[in-house]
Design a protein around this motif. Structure first.
Motif, PDB file in Angstrom:
ATOM      1  N   UNK A 127       0.809  -1.218   0.000  1.00 57.65           N
ATOM      2  CA  UNK A 127       0.000   0.000   0.000  1.00 57.65           C
ATOM      3  C   UNK A 127       0.844   1.272   0.000  1.00 57.65           C
ATOM      4  N   UNK A 128       2.163   1.106   0.018  1.00 50.27           N
ATOM      5  CA  UNK A 128       3.052   2.279   0.075  1.00 50.27           C
ATOM      6  C   UNK A 128       3.417   2.781  -1.313  1.00 50.27           C
ATOM      7  N   UNK A 129       3.651   4.094  -1.381  1.00 49.70           N
ATOM      8  CA  UNK A 129       4.246   4.734  -2.555  1.00 49.70           C
ATOM      9  C   UNK A 129       5.537   5.394  -2.081  1.00 49.70           C
ATOM     10  N   UNK A 130       6.667   4.893  -2.586  1.00 52.00           N
ATOM     11  CA  UNK A 130       7.975   5.394  -2.169  1.00 52.00           C
ATOM     12  C   UNK A 130       8.436   6.493  -3.112  1.00 52.00           C
ATOM     13  N   UNK A 131       8.747   7.658  -2.546  1.00 51.12           N
ATOM     14  CA  UNK A 131       9.366   8.751  -3.289  1.00 51.12           C
ATOM     15  C   UNK A 131      10.882   8.599  -3.157  1.00 51.12           C
ATOM     16  N   UNK A 168      10.456  24.448  -3.351  1.00 52.20           N
ATOM     17  CA  UNK A 168      10.375  23.133  -2.723  1.00 52.20           C
ATOM     18  C   UNK A 168       9.001  22.899  -2.084  1.00 52.20           C
ATOM     19  N   UNK A 169       8.394  23.952  -1.534  1.00 53.52           N
ATOM     20  CA  UNK A 169       7.076  23.804  -0.912  1.00 53.52           C
ATOM     21  C   UNK A 169       6.041  23.313  -1.920  1.00 53.52           C
ATOM     22  N   UNK A 170       6.065  23.816  -3.135  1.00 54.93           N
ATOM     23  CA  UNK A 170       5.116  23.379  -4.152  1.00 54.93           C
ATOM     24  C   UNK A 170       5.297  21.899  -4.475  1.00 54.93           C
ATOM     25  N   UNK A 171       6.544  21.457  -4.546  1.00 56.39           N
ATOM     26  CA  UNK A 171       6.797  20.050  -4.830  1.00 56.39           C
ATOM     27  C   UNK A 171       6.301  19.163  -3.697  1.00 56.39           C
ATOM     28  N   UNK A 172       6.460  19.605  -2.448  1.00 54.70           N
ATOM     29  CA  UNK A 172       5.980  18.797  -1.325  1.00 54.70           C
ATOM     30  C   UNK A 172       4.476  18.576  -1.433  1.00 54.70           C
ATOM     31  N   UNK A 173       3.743  19.618  -1.773  1.00 53.30           N
ATOM     32  CA  UNK A 173       2.301  19.467  -1.935  1.00 53.30           C
ATOM     33  C   UNK A 173       1.980  18.533  -3.104  1.00 53.30           C
ATOM     34  N   UNK A 174       2.767  18.615  -4.165  1.00 55.37           N
ATOM     35  CA  UNK A 174       2.574  17.739  -5.312  1.00 55.37           C
ATOM     36  C   UNK A 174       2.768  16.280  -4.930  1.00 55.37           C
ATOM     37  N   UNK A 175       3.834  15.985  -4.180  1.00 60.01           N
ATOM     38  CA  UNK A 175       4.090  14.610  -3.769  1.00 60.01           C
ATOM     39  C   UNK A 175       2.951  14.068  -2.909  1.00 60.01           C
ATOM     40  N   UNK A 181       3.738   7.956   0.550  1.00 60.39           N
ATOM     41  CA  UNK A 181       3.706   7.636   1.981  1.00 60.39           C
ATOM     42  C   UNK A 181       5.099   7.514   2.582  1.00 60.39           C
ATOM     43  N   UNK A 182       6.116   7.313   1.734  1.00 64.98           N
ATOM     44  CA  UNK A 182       7.469   7.064   2.228  1.00 64.98           C
ATOM     45  C   UNK A 182       8.472   7.793   1.344  1.00 64.98           C
ATOM     46  N   UNK A 183       9.606   8.152   1.936  1.00 66.59           N
ATOM     47  CA  UNK A 183      10.666   8.862   1.222  1.00 66.59           C
ATOM     48  C   UNK A 183      11.992   8.173   1.499  1.00 66.59           C
ATOM     49  N   UNK A 184      12.776   7.943   0.435  1.00 69.75           N
ATOM     50  CA  UNK A 184      14.174   7.542   0.564  1.00 69.75           C
ATOM     51  C   UNK A 184      15.020   8.700   0.063  1.00 69.75           C
ATOM     52  N   UNK A 205       1.807  13.658   5.011  1.00 67.20           N
ATOM     53  CA  UNK A 205       1.716  12.404   4.259  1.00 67.20           C
ATOM     54  C   UNK A 205       2.903  11.477   4.493  1.00 67.20           C
ATOM     55  N   UNK A 206       3.951  11.976   5.147  1.00 68.62           N
ATOM     56  CA  UNK A 206       5.187  11.195   5.292  1.00 68.62           C
ATOM     57  C   UNK A 206       5.082  10.258   6.503  1.00 68.62           C
TER      58      UNK A 206
END
Length: 414
Positions: A127-131, A168-175, A181-184, A205-206
């Motif tokens: 169920x995860x989406x990794x960025x 960077x703030x705009x990209x965070x909202x996009x993600x 759900x997850x970031x590497x 969302x993180x």
């Protein structure tokens, strides 16, 4: 692949023999794997000679009696492996370090050990989406490692790479809108994430943060917890030569890692040695000198496996943005130019690098000279420029009349 017999059960995704402690299972794997590792080494000329007397018929090899494998020996064995008539098998080449003239390359099986890592390290599910914010290319392996690991976990991957500068703030909202759900992320990108949240913009969302990989991210747990109080932090520790060595989950003590089931770790005179028990690793790693210092310790999590604390690097190596570099390689690149008589690397923790140079008599001490030396060093090194892509200002060339000492590496405040 390490084989497990009937009755083997899985605990937290890892193989555990019935009634065996973590130490007992670790020793059992070693005894099973060592003869096969020496057989694999016999294919490679320099390693066959290195381990010749331990391959005599009827002789039972004992790990502690085998010699340590150095970085130079691994580099030579890698070159020999790629020239074998049968090839190196399905594998990928990465830059552990080195220069264009003397590359420090290492081979890894095409699966990148993702299945073995997931035996005991399971931060992701279907169920995860990794960025994935690790940059691809330039012989940097972690972008590809996390893509493969996410696929092995059944998760989806947004293989984004290095975030763009600004907005960077705009990209965070996009993600967030894409269901991430997850970031590497590598250390330098994590610093940007922390900087954006410290200004009052958390990431709701993180849920999961994946750090490290074939590197060692030493970003403070306390700093991360302050910015991401509801995010679970999972870390890997490794180096391109040894690949991923250990893992830790959100319930482990700070700075403590559990060796992965296919990695046998020794600590001899404070130095961390790694033997990879999976014979898919070619050339085989047998007591490989990681250039890290460590100690065995205890952890409060539920795993019954050994735990290690990584204490730092051994000179002349230093860590920057999670990667380990040789100060000697960098200094020698500077000296190979016509302008430099002597050179030394100074580091300010893991934050900044200064290349201090004494010029050849008659060479002008000006901005053009310093920038030319910097350009030549970055052009010649296989890993340093990639580590500075986001923050090139963290590496300076400084002209001095005399060097502080004869050492290639000094620690300083600047």
């Amino acid at each position: 692949m390490v084989a497990y017999g009937p009755g083997t059960r899985l605990r937290d995704g890892g193989p555990v023999a019935p009634g065996a402690s973590g130490d007992e299972e670790r020793e059992h794997r070693l005894v099973q794997a060592l003869p096969a590792l020496l057989t694999s080494a016999a294919r490679i000329p320099s390693l066959a000679a290195k381990y010749e007397k331990w391959q005599e018929p009827g002789r039972t090899p004992v790990l502690s009696e085998l010699p340590v494998m150095t970085r130079a020996e691994l580099v030579r064995a890698t070159e020999e492996t790629t020239r074998l008539p049968e090839g190196a098998g399905p594998a990928l080449l990465w830059a552990e370090g080195g220069t264009l003239a003397e590359p420090g390359l290492t081979l890894t099986p095409e699966h990148l050990f993702a299945p073995q890592i997931r035996w005991t390290w399971q931060p992701l599910g279907p169920r995860d989406v990794l960025l994935n914010l690790h940059p691809p290319g330039t012989l940097r392996p972690d972008h590809y490692l996390f893509n493969r690991f996410a696929a092995e976990s059944g998760a989806s991957t947004f293989a984004f790479g290095r975030p763009p500068a600004g907005a960077w703030d705009d990209w965070q909202e996009f993600f967030g809108r894409q269901g991430v759900t997850a970031v590497a992320a590598p250390p330098e990108t994590l610093a940007r994430l922390i900087g954006s949240t410290s200004s009052g913009r958390p990431l709701p969302w993180l849920r999961t943060l994946l750090l490290g990989g074939t590197t060692h991210d030493t970003t403070s747990d306390a700093v991360i917890a302050e910015c991401f109080p509801y995010t679970e932090v999972w870390r890997l520790y490794g180096a391109p030569g040894a690949w991923v060595v250990g893992q830790r989950g959100p319930h482990c003590l700070p700075d403590i890692y559990h060796p992965l089931p296919h990695q046998y770790v020794e600590i001899v005179d404070g130095n961390l040695l790694v033997t990879t028990l999976d014979t898919g690793k070619t050339p085989p790693l047998i007591r490989y000198e990681t250039r890290d210092r460590g100690e065995f310790t205890a952890c409060t999590c539920a795993l019954r496996t050994p735990a290690i604390r990584v204490l730092g690097t051994t000179a002349p190596y230093f860590r920057f943005h999670g990667r380990t570099f040789s100060a000697r390689e960098i200094a020698e690149l500077a000296i190979s130019t016509e302008e430099v008589a002597a050179a030394q690397v100074a580091v300010n923790g893991e934050q900044r690098i200064q290349l201090r140079v004494r010029l050849v008599p008659g060479v002008p001490d000006d901005h053009h000279t310093s920038e030319w030396i910097r350009f030549q060093v970055l052009r010649g090194h296989l890993a340093l420029a990639a580590g500075l892509a986001d923050q090139p200002e963290l590496f300076d060339v400084v002209v001095v009349d005399e060097l502080n000492s004869t050492s290639d590496l000094v620690s300083d405040e600047f």
